[in-house]
Design a protein around this motif. Structure first.
Motif, PDB file in Angstrom:
ATOM      1  N   TRP A   1       9.677  15.431 -41.554  1.00 44.76           N
ATOM      2  CA  TRP A   1       8.729  14.489 -40.758  1.00 44.76           C
ATOM      3  C   TRP A   1       8.648  13.250 -41.175  1.00 44.76           C
ATOM      4  CZ3 TRP A   1       6.308  13.367 -36.685  1.00 44.76           C
ATOM      5  CH2 TRP A   1       5.317  12.642 -36.452  1.00 44.76           C
ATOM      6  N   ASP A   2       8.609  13.290 -42.639  1.00 47.14           N
ATOM      7  CA  ASP A   2       8.649  11.707 -43.392  1.00 47.14           C
ATOM      8  C   ASP A   2      10.050  11.939 -44.157  1.00 47.14           C
ATOM      9  OD1 ASP A   2       8.392  10.405 -45.592  1.00 47.14           O
ATOM     10  OD2 ASP A   2       6.272  10.171 -45.501  1.00 47.14           O
ATOM     11  N   LEU A   3      10.785  11.136 -43.804  1.00 45.34           N
ATOM     12  CA  LEU A   3      12.178  10.930 -44.394  1.00 45.34           C
ATOM     13  C   LEU A   3      12.118   9.625 -45.197  1.00 45.34           C
ATOM     14  CD1 LEU A   3      15.466  11.861 -42.696  1.00 45.34           C
ATOM     15  CD2 LEU A   3      15.490  10.010 -44.311  1.00 45.34           C
ATOM     16  N   GLY A   4      11.937   9.757 -46.381  1.00 45.62           N
ATOM     17  CA  GLY A   4      12.136   8.488 -47.137  1.00 45.62           C
ATOM     18  C   GLY A   4      11.086   7.383 -46.952  1.00 45.62           C
TER      19      GLY A   4
ATOM     20  N   GLN B   1      13.426  11.402 -25.560  1.00 42.96           N
ATOM     21  CA  GLN B   1      12.210  12.160 -25.204  1.00 42.96           C
ATOM     22  C   GLN B   1      11.679  12.678 -26.377  1.00 42.96           C
ATOM     23  OE1 GLN B   1      12.756  15.517 -22.195  1.00 42.96           O
ATOM     24  NE2 GLN B   1      14.748  14.835 -21.873  1.00 42.96           N
ATOM     25  N   GLY B   2      12.394  12.986 -27.590  1.00 39.16           N
ATOM     26  CA  GLY B   2      12.012  13.364 -28.759  1.00 39.16           C
ATOM     27  C   GLY B   2      10.871  12.391 -29.522  1.00 39.16           C
ATOM     28  N   LEU B   3      11.347  11.150 -29.390  1.00 37.31           N
ATOM     29  CA  LEU B   3      10.422   9.951 -29.960  1.00 37.31           C
ATOM     30  C   LEU B   3       9.092  10.095 -29.269  1.00 37.31           C
ATOM     31  CD1 LEU B   3      13.032   7.253 -30.128  1.00 37.31           C
ATOM     32  CD2 LEU B   3      12.544   8.833 -31.743  1.00 37.31           C
TER      33      LEU B   3
ATOM     34  N   ARG C   1      17.284   7.718 -39.709  1.00 38.06           N
ATOM     35  CA  ARG C   1      16.451   7.300 -40.773  1.00 38.06           C
ATOM     36  C   ARG C   1      17.212   7.140 -42.085  1.00 38.06           C
ATOM     37  NH1 ARG C   1      11.529  11.215 -40.099  1.00 38.06           N
ATOM     38  NH2 ARG C   1      13.237  12.711 -39.135  1.00 38.06           N
ATOM     39  N   CYS C   2      18.357   7.961 -42.083  1.00 36.84           N
ATOM     40  CA  CYS C   2      19.150   7.850 -43.532  1.00 36.84           C
ATOM     41  C   CYS C   2      20.175   6.511 -43.231  1.00 36.84           C
ATOM     42  CB  CYS C   2      20.238   8.961 -43.493  1.00 36.84           C
ATOM     43  SG  CYS C   2      19.466  10.268 -44.040  1.00 36.84           S
ATOM     44  N   ALA C   3      20.540   6.197 -42.116  1.00 35.87           N
ATOM     45  CA  ALA C   3      21.072   4.915 -41.795  1.00 35.87           C
ATOM     46  C   ALA C   3      20.214   3.798 -42.282  1.00 35.87           C
ATOM     47  CB  ALA C   3      21.644   4.831 -40.498  1.00 35.87           C
ATOM     48  N   LYS C   4      18.882   3.811 -41.873  1.00 35.65           N
ATOM     49  CA  LYS C   4      17.824   2.685 -42.259  1.00 35.65           C
ATOM     50  C   LYS C   4      17.758   2.664 -43.627  1.00 35.65           C
ATOM     51  CE  LYS C   4      14.868  -0.521 -40.874  1.00 35.65           C
ATOM     52  NZ  LYS C   4      14.676  -1.243 -42.349  1.00 35.65           N
ATOM     53  N   LEU C   5      17.655   3.833 -44.363  1.00 34.17           N
ATOM     54  CA  LEU C   5      17.509   3.774 -45.845  1.00 34.17           C
ATOM     55  C   LEU C   5      18.498   3.263 -46.360  1.00 34.17           C
ATOM     56  CD1 LEU C   5      16.041   7.306 -46.910  1.00 34.17           C
ATOM     57  CD2 LEU C   5      14.520   5.010 -46.744  1.00 34.17           C
ATOM     58  N   ALA C   6      19.788   3.742 -46.110  1.00 34.75           N
ATOM     59  CA  ALA C   6      21.304   2.877 -46.390  1.00 34.75           C
ATOM     60  C   ALA C   6      20.977   1.452 -46.495  1.00 34.75           C
ATOM     61  CB  ALA C   6      22.275   3.581 -45.979  1.00 34.75           C
ATOM     62  N   LYS C   7      20.524   0.957 -45.255  1.00 37.13           N
ATOM     63  CA  LYS C   7      20.539  -0.315 -44.958  1.00 37.13           C
ATOM     64  C   LYS C   7      19.352  -1.027 -46.010  1.00 37.13           C
ATOM     65  CE  LYS C   7      20.803  -3.377 -40.922  1.00 37.13           C
ATOM     66  NZ  LYS C   7      19.574  -4.050 -40.656  1.00 37.13           N
ATOM     67  N   ASP C   8      18.239  -0.508 -46.110  1.00 34.35           N
ATOM     68  CA  ASP C   8      17.317  -0.982 -46.916  1.00 34.35           C
ATOM     69  C   ASP C   8      17.819  -1.157 -48.302  1.00 34.35           C
ATOM     70  OD1 ASP C   8      15.620  -0.876 -44.685  1.00 34.35           O
ATOM     71  OD2 ASP C   8      14.620   0.950 -45.367  1.00 34.35           O
ATOM     72  N   ARG C   9      18.512  -0.164 -48.762  1.00 37.77           N
ATOM     73  CA  ARG C   9      19.058  -0.151 -50.170  1.00 37.77           C
ATOM     74  C   ARG C   9      20.491  -0.982 -50.055  1.00 37.77           C
ATOM     75  NH1 ARG C   9      20.580   4.826 -53.258  1.00 37.77           N
ATOM     76  NH2 ARG C   9      20.644   3.532 -54.895  1.00 37.77           N
TER      77      ARG C   9
ATOM     78  N   TYR D   1      10.045   7.134 -43.906  1.00 34.06           N
ATOM     79  CA  TYR D   1      10.086   6.841 -42.231  1.00 34.06           C
ATOM     80  C   TYR D   1       9.678   8.015 -41.418  1.00 34.06           C
ATOM     81  CZ  TYR D   1      12.413   2.431 -43.317  1.00 34.06           C
ATOM     82  OH  TYR D   1      12.574   1.011 -43.520  1.00 34.06           O
ATOM     83  N   LYS D   2       8.986   7.896 -40.182  1.00 35.80           N
ATOM     84  CA  LYS D   2       8.377   9.004 -39.498  1.00 35.80           C
ATOM     85  C   LYS D   2       9.194   8.941 -38.161  1.00 35.80           C
ATOM     86  CE  LYS D   2       4.350   9.665 -41.990  1.00 35.80           C
ATOM     87  NZ  LYS D   2       4.472   8.527 -42.894  1.00 35.80           N
ATOM     88  N   PRO D   3       9.307   9.908 -37.386  1.00 33.47           N
ATOM     89  CA  PRO D   3      10.048   9.506 -35.916  1.00 33.47           C
ATOM     90  C   PRO D   3       9.244   8.720 -35.309  1.00 33.47           C
ATOM     91  CG  PRO D   3       9.672  12.018 -36.378  1.00 33.47           C
ATOM     92  CD  PRO D   3       8.945  11.324 -37.738  1.00 33.47           C
ATOM     93  N   THR D   4       7.990   8.662 -35.637  1.00 31.97           N
ATOM     94  CA  THR D   4       6.841   7.648 -34.626  1.00 31.97           C
ATOM     95  C   THR D   4       7.545   5.872 -35.290  1.00 31.97           C
ATOM     96  OG1 THR D   4       5.556   7.699 -36.437  1.00 31.97           O
ATOM     97  CG2 THR D   4       5.055   8.904 -34.695  1.00 31.97           C
TER      98      THR D   4
END
Ligand SMILES: O=P(O)(O)OC[C@H]1O[C@@H](O)[C@H](O)[C@@H](O)[C@@H]1O
Length: 365
Positions: A38-41, A20-22, A318-326, A43-46
């Motif tokens: 809102w903007d985390l590294g 629902q939040g998305l 978003r933190c998990a995705k940033l970790a993956k990106d790095r 990445y936005k919720p959207t």
């Protein structure tokens, strides 16, 4: 920024609030209210999209995620009535011990278990994670689902998908599992999500305050009541053990001096059906201050449990995705400490918040 593809295991109340939040934030309403970032590294919720989902309840399996989140026994508040179809259908999962109490024991709903429907095998889950290019797998199984959580953790390892363990089963904080994620080059955040403004963070912050202000914490309790399936599950004590450990350790770890077991009582306390997803926490702390003079504090917190969890999940993803990106692997300690009750390394919430901001700043470079 590219999209973040997530897969969800367990389409219950917490998943409902997240999905629902998305939509809520996608529609542009209240852009930043209720979010830590809102903007985390970058990445936005959207940017978050649900590309795969598993459950075992006939009322959800086969439906689009946008419809399944409103199916019974989900009972959390509906704060976004129009969730557009995601195009992602809930698939039959792998059962093991990942079955809620209302379906397993004293049960009117057992028939809803998909008798005859083939359970997903490990190979099928791994293939689906790969085909959908899932970045992050969110574990939302019922409390006490040890074997089922391990099954999906195995799938994440094999598919190379970051794992977020929202439930009190110890994976990120278990040295053997942590090592397996590190060796496989896969990041993990866990264990046991700490709600945005929930019982644990309030209790921890106050415990830290006692420590910083030189007040000796002598005795404390945290009693919680609620009426969702999480509370129903926890009325079965067999499923409760790791939850109590997780919640108690979260508070003990910030006390100036570890309390004797007899002087700390923290746990889910009662299932009150009419409360639905509203959780009420009664907190009492007794201390000794200047001159050996006693004091006590009592607090009552009333929150809708699942949106309170989703407000944290949206940052964990978003933190998990940033970790993956790095290319980071194994437990992401700052995020686990800030967002979870039972991380591998505990920190005070002030330090954890700072460590997460540093992680985001470095990760986003
Ligand atoms: O309020 P606390 O103690 O942070 O706990 C909240 C979370 O605890 C998790 O274990 C539950 O599965 C979530 O539903 C809940 O939101």
């Amino acid at each position: 920024m590219p999209a973040i593809n997530i897969a969800i295991v367990g389409v219950g109340n917490c998943a409902s609030s997240l999905v629902q939040g998305l939509s809520y934030y996608r529609e542009g309403a209240n852009d930043t209210v209720g979010l830590m970032h809102w903007d985390l590294g970058g990445y936005k919720p959207t940017d978050i999209h649900v590309v795969a989902a598993w459950d075992i309840d006939q009322r959800k399996v086969g439906k689009d995620v946008a419809e399944a989140i409103f199916a019974k026994p989900n009972c959390t508040t509906v704060f976004c009535e129009t969730v557009p179809l995601t195009g992602t259908k809930v698939q039959m999962g792998h059962v093991l011990d990942g079955v809620a109490e209302h379906m397993s024991e004293y049960d009117d709903h057992r028939t809803f278990l998909l008798a005859g429907e083939k359970e997903a095998s490990k190979a099928e889950v791994v293939a689906a994670l790969r085909e959908t290019k899932t970045d992050v797998l969110m574990n939302y199984l019922p409390v006490g689902s040890q074997a089922a959580s391990e099954f999906y953790a195995e799938c994440a390892l094999e598919a190379g998908v970051a794992f977020v363990n929202n439930i009190p089963v110890f994976i990120a904080s278990d040295p053997i599992w942590a090592d397996r994620f590190t060796k496989a080059g896969v990041p993990i955040i866990g264990d046991d999500i700490k709600a945005q403004l929930g019982a644990t963070i309030v209790h921890r912050v106050l415990t830290d305050l006692f420590a910083k202000r030189g007040v000796k914490l002598e005795r404390t309790y945290q009693l919680n009541t609620g009426g969702n399936t999480d509370f129903l599950n926890m009325s079965n004590h067999r499923r409760l053990a790791s939850k109590k450990i997780s919640k108690t350790e979260a508070v003990q770890s910030v006390a100036a001096e570890r309390l004797h077991d007899d002087n700390v009582h923290i746990g889910p306390s009662d299932y009150v059906p009419w409360q639905n997803d509203n959780k009420i926490c009664f907190l009492r702390m007794e201390g000794t201050m200047f001159g050996g003079v006693p004091m006590n504090l009592e607090l009552r917190l009333s929150v809708e449990d699942s949106p309170n969890s989703a407000g944290v999940a949206i940052d964990m993803i978003r933190c998990a995705k940033l970790a993956k990106d790095r290319g980071l692997a194994g437990p992401i300690d700052a995020a686990s400490a800030y967002f979870c009750k039972h991380p591998r390394i505990q920190m005070t919430d002030d330090l954890a918040a700072q460590a997460v901001d540093e992680f985001i700043a470095v990760a986003a470079e």
